[in-house]
Design a protein around this motif. Structure first.
Motif, short mmCIF file in Angstrom:
data_model
loop_
_atom_site.label_atom_id
_atom_site.label_comp_id
_atom_site.label_asym_id
_atom_site.label_seq_id
_atom_site.Cartn_x
_atom_site.Cartn_y
_atom_site.Cartn_z
N ALA A 134 -2.20 -8.68 4.26
CA ALA A 134 -3.28 -8.85 5.48
C ALA A 134 -3.44 -10.02 5.79
O ALA A 134 -4.17 -10.20 7.40
CB ALA A 134 -4.48 -8.50 4.54
N ASN A 149 -3.39 -4.46 -1.79
CA ASN A 149 -4.70 -4.97 -2.16
C ASN A 149 -4.31 -2.87 -2.98
O ASN A 149 -5.24 -3.28 -4.06
CB ASN A 149 -6.16 -4.73 -1.08
N HIS A 150 -4.16 -2.24 -2.71
CA HIS A 150 -4.18 -1.06 -3.16
C HIS A 150 -3.11 -1.55 -4.74
O HIS A 150 -3.27 -0.76 -6.11
CB HIS A 150 -3.36 0.35 -2.21
N ASP A 163 0.36 -1.14 0.12
CA ASP A 163 -0.02 0.28 0.42
C ASP A 163 1.00 1.50 -0.01
O ASP A 163 1.01 2.03 0.93
CB ASP A 163 -0.82 0.11 0.66
N ARG A 195 -15.13 -7.64 8.41
CA ARG A 195 -13.83 -8.27 8.42
C ARG A 195 -13.28 -9.18 9.54
O ARG A 195 -13.97 -8.45 10.95
CB ARG A 195 -13.02 -7.02 7.97
N GLU A 199 -8.93 -12.23 -2.19
CA GLU A 199 -9.52 -11.25 -1.62
C GLU A 199 -9.00 -11.60 0.60
O GLU A 199 -9.10 -10.51 0.78
CB GLU A 199 -10.51 -12.55 -1.50
N HIS A 210 -2.31 -3.20 7.05
CA HIS A 210 -4.06 -2.79 6.07
C HIS A 210 -5.28 -2.35 6.80
O HIS A 210 -6.10 -1.82 6.24
CB HIS A 210 -4.24 -4.73 5.42
N ASN A 220 -5.29 -3.15 -6.72
CA ASN A 220 -6.02 -3.25 -7.50
C ASN A 220 -5.47 -1.67 -8.47
O ASN A 220 -5.84 -1.75 -9.82
CB ASN A 220 -6.57 -1.91 -6.36
N LYS A 260 -7.03 -8.74 0.96
CA LYS A 260 -7.64 -7.55 1.39
C LYS A 260 -8.35 -7.73 3.06
O LYS A 260 -9.25 -7.49 3.62
CB LYS A 260 -8.28 -7.46 0.53
#
Length: 309
Positions: free
Chosen positions: A145, A75-76, A45, A213, A185, A262, A79, A189
């Motif tokens: 994560a 995750n960024h 990230d 979560r 995921e 995260h 993405n 994430k």
């Protein structure tokens, strides 16, 4: 044994990163940073939200490529790869991307789109594709994560067979319901658990959600949704049905220490478990940029955290 400083989500806050590295005894060498007997480890990230995204990427990449540090994908970064990779067979007005260019997704990525030139963005995406999803270094584990052995194995197998975040890989990883989609995921994430029928929460961004979560490092047996939830939303205090948590066993107490980011934590940094530590303390929301100084200890300690705010 090498000593490591595991650094949390930076999200474009280059000044905080430079302050933290200097406070940890790192010296600027070219575009990166170097320590005489330690290595920096970034949990991902790097992009989105902050004011100096390009500089953060330059520092982290130079540090890694010089052999003075390591990094995993957040995750960024995943993405961003999906956002900028076209679905094969689409063109012109019918362009489709593996991450939809919706208002919500564009807003999340807007700071990166604004700050990086097309060439800088293309170069950054190429580097992101090279990042590992997990690291195992001298007795520690690092990922963004959640550490999930079977899902990590599925990701590694697909990367090896389909190419590193190639169109073939993304075609499967973005297919809802596929094993690879679930693995991405959960590992990048964070695992989520569906709430009982008819129940929902409003998350911090104002979105209505029917999933929460969870604390993947704890066994869920006899826990309520509120206790097992990772965050501070108004989650129902209802006991979890064991049939909803099959395969969730927690992170073994005898497993190597694992470090994640995260989760936008707040307050005074402290380990989540004796062998689990999060280093994301919300720098992009006015919090701290945090590092954990690991020197070989099997049991993690709050006094090993360092931060700048």
């Amino acid at each position: 044994m090498t000593a490591y400083d595991i650094i949390g989500d930076i999200h474009g806050h280059a000044d905080k990163l430079k302050d933290l590295l200097r406070s940890l005894g790192y010296q600027r060498v070219g575009d990166g940073y170097q320590h005489a007997n330690r290595h920096a480890v970034f949990v991902g990230d790097f992009v989105d939200r902050g004011p100096a995204i390009g500089e953060v990427i330059k520092i982290a990449r130079a540090t890694v490529e010089a052999g003075d540090g390591f990094a995993v994908m957040g995750n960024h970064e995943y993405n961003a790869i999906a956002f900028h990779t076209k679905v094969p067979g689409t063109s012109g007005n019918s362009d489709k991307w593996f991450r939809e260019h919706s208002d919500k997704n564009r807003k999340q990525h807007q700071a990166t789109l604004t700050q990086l030139s097309p060439r800088e963005l293309s170069d950054a995406i190429a580097w992101f594709r090279t990042l590992p999803v997990t690291l195992e270094l001298d007795g520690i584990r690092v990922e963004h994560a959640a550490w999930r052995d079977n899902q990590i194995a599925a990701i590694q197998q697909s990367l090896a067979s389909r190419g590193r975040f190639s169109t073939d890989f993304l075609a499967e990883s973005e297919q809802v319901g596929s094993e690879l989609h679930a693995a991405i995921e959960d590992v990048l994430k964070g695992p989520e658990l569906k709430l009982p029928s008819g129940l929902s929460i409003t998350d911090k961004a104002g979105h209505i959600r029917d999933t929460v979560r969870v604390k993947w490092y704890e066994p869920p047996t006899c826990q309520t949704y509120r206790d097992f939830h990772f965050g501070s939303d108004d989650v129902p205090n209802v006991t979890i049905d064991d049939t909803m948590t099959q395969g969730m066993t927690g992170y073994p107490a005898d497993a190597p220490p694992v470090f994640v980011g995260h989760y936008w934590l707040t307050g005074t940094p402290t380990p989540l478990a004796p062998n689990v530590a999060c280093t994301d303390y919300s720098v992009a929301k006015g919090g701290k940029l945090v590092a954990y100084r690991w020197d070989g200890e099997p049991v993690l300690s709050a006094d090993k955290y360092r931060w700048t705010s």
